[in-house]
Motif scaffolding. Structure first.
Motif, PDB file in Angstrom:
ATOM      1  N   LYS A 178      62.052 129.775   6.276  1.00  0.00           N
ATOM      2  CA  LYS A 178      61.691 130.246   4.937  1.00  0.00           C
ATOM      3  C   LYS A 178      60.525 131.226   5.001  1.00  0.00           C
ATOM      4  O   LYS A 178      60.503 132.217   4.281  1.00  0.00           O
ATOM      5  N   ALA A 179      59.566 130.936   5.852  1.00  0.00           N
ATOM      6  CA  ALA A 179      58.418 131.839   5.989  1.00  0.00           C
ATOM      7  C   ALA A 179      58.859 133.200   6.526  1.00  0.00           C
ATOM      8  O   ALA A 179      58.380 134.240   6.065  1.00  0.00           O
ATOM      9  N   VAL A 180      59.789 133.213   7.471  1.00  0.00           N
ATOM     10  CA  VAL A 180      60.313 134.472   8.009  1.00  0.00           C
ATOM     11  C   VAL A 180      60.980 135.267   6.890  1.00  0.00           C
ATOM     12  O   VAL A 180      60.689 136.449   6.689  1.00  0.00           O
ATOM     13  N   GLN A 181      61.853 134.625   6.148  1.00  0.00           N
ATOM     14  CA  GLN A 181      62.576 135.304   5.066  1.00  0.00           C
ATOM     15  C   GLN A 181      61.636 135.809   3.982  1.00  0.00           C
ATOM     16  O   GLN A 181      61.845 136.884   3.420  1.00  0.00           O
ATOM     17  N   ARG A 182      60.601 135.068   3.707  1.00  0.00           N
ATOM     18  CA  ARG A 182      59.677 135.420   2.616  1.00  0.00           C
ATOM     19  C   ARG A 182      58.710 136.539   2.999  1.00  0.00           C
ATOM     20  O   ARG A 182      58.251 137.273   2.134  1.00  0.00           O
ATOM     21  N   ASN A 183      58.404 136.685   4.281  1.00  0.00           N
ATOM     22  CA  ASN A 183      57.310 137.562   4.683  1.00  0.00           C
ATOM     23  C   ASN A 183      57.704 138.825   5.437  1.00  0.00           C
ATOM     24  O   ASN A 183      56.949 139.788   5.451  1.00  0.00           O
ATOM     25  N   ILE A 184      58.853 138.828   6.071  1.00  0.00           N
ATOM     26  CA  ILE A 184      59.257 139.992   6.870  1.00  0.00           C
ATOM     27  C   ILE A 184      60.383 140.721   6.144  1.00  0.00           C
ATOM     28  O   ILE A 184      61.400 140.109   5.801  1.00  0.00           O
ATOM     29  N   SER A 185      60.211 142.021   5.935  1.00  0.00           N
ATOM     30  CA  SER A 185      61.242 142.790   5.238  1.00  0.00           C
ATOM     31  C   SER A 185      62.551 142.756   6.030  1.00  0.00           C
ATOM     32  O   SER A 185      62.550 142.564   7.249  1.00  0.00           O
ATOM     33  N   GLN A 186      63.648 142.971   5.343  1.00  0.00           N
ATOM     34  CA  GLN A 186      64.952 142.966   6.005  1.00  0.00           C
ATOM     35  C   GLN A 186      65.030 144.039   7.077  1.00  0.00           C
ATOM     36  O   GLN A 186      65.625 143.822   8.136  1.00  0.00           O
ATOM     37  N   GLU A 187      64.431 145.198   6.827  1.00  0.00           N
ATOM     38  CA  GLU A 187      64.464 146.289   7.808  1.00  0.00           C
ATOM     39  C   GLU A 187      63.714 145.911   9.076  1.00  0.00           C
ATOM     40  O   GLU A 187      64.212 146.127  10.182  1.00  0.00           O
ATOM     41  N   LEU A 188      62.510 145.349   8.914  1.00  0.00           N
ATOM     42  CA  LEU A 188      61.743 144.944  10.088  1.00  0.00           C
ATOM     43  C   LEU A 188      62.425 143.788  10.809  1.00  0.00           C
ATOM     44  O   LEU A 188      62.451 143.741  12.040  1.00  0.00           O
ATOM     45  N   MET A 189      62.985 142.867  10.050  1.00  0.00           N
ATOM     46  CA  MET A 189      63.674 141.724  10.654  1.00  0.00           C
ATOM     47  C   MET A 189      64.870 142.183  11.482  1.00  0.00           C
ATOM     48  O   MET A 189      65.092 141.702  12.594  1.00  0.00           O
ATOM     49  N   ARG A 222      53.118 131.744   3.017  1.00  0.00           N
ATOM     50  CA  ARG A 222      52.777 133.170   3.029  1.00  0.00           C
ATOM     51  C   ARG A 222      51.995 133.534   4.289  1.00  0.00           C
ATOM     52  O   ARG A 222      51.089 132.820   4.707  1.00  0.00           O
ATOM     53  N   ALA A 223      52.356 134.683   4.859  1.00  0.00           N
ATOM     54  CA  ALA A 223      51.552 135.265   5.935  1.00  0.00           C
ATOM     55  C   ALA A 223      50.244 135.745   5.303  1.00  0.00           C
ATOM     56  O   ALA A 223      50.184 136.042   4.104  1.00  0.00           O
TER      57      ALA A 223
END
Length: 140
Positions: A91-102, A56-57
């Motif tokens: 996994k951390a990227v997928q878990r913490n950054i919304s799809q829109e921001l990504m 988690r961030a």
């Protein structure tokens, strides 16, 4: 280009990376998200960083990203994580950054990290190549 580098840190690694990254821009402003929630007005681009612990961030970063998502989608945007376990980065990227921001981000990188509750006497753990890639993605 005026760049906001906003970060959340516990061990100091994200702050160290923010400072190192800031040297790659002519006009960078640093903001510790645990101390303040900066306005995005007047910035041409935004870099958001956080340490990762147990996937988690840090909460101040997640809260800032969520509260400012609409405004963040209006500017060039990049993310960095400080994670001592590089195999868990995706996994951390997928878990913490919304799809829109990504989808909007021009760059998302791991800058390395130190083990939780430890202090590194050197900065050899920093991934300077990833910092260069992120700065280049924002036009620097």
């Amino acid at each position: 280009m005026k760049v906001l580098i906003a970060y959340a840190t516990k061990s100091g690694a994200s702050r160290d990376c923010a400072e190192a990254l800031a040297s790659r821009f002519e006009n960078a402003v640093l903001a510790d998200l645990s101390k303040s929630s900066p306005s995005l007005e007047g910035f041409d681009a935004v870099v958001l960083g956080s340490g990762i612990r147990i996937g988690r961030a840090y909460r101040p970063a997640r809260r800032f990203w969520k509260e400012n998502q609409t405004r963040l989608l209006e500017k060039p945007l990049a993310f960095y994580f400080c994670n001592a376990e590089p195999e868990s980065f995706e996994k951390a990227v997928q878990r913490n950054i919304s799809q829109e921001l990504m989808a909007h981000a021009v760059c998302v990188r791991s800058f390395g990290g130190i083990q939780p509750f430890s202090k590194s006497q050197t900065k050899e753990w920093m991934n300077h190549a990833a910092m260069e890639e992120l700065a280049a993605a924002l036009g620097q």
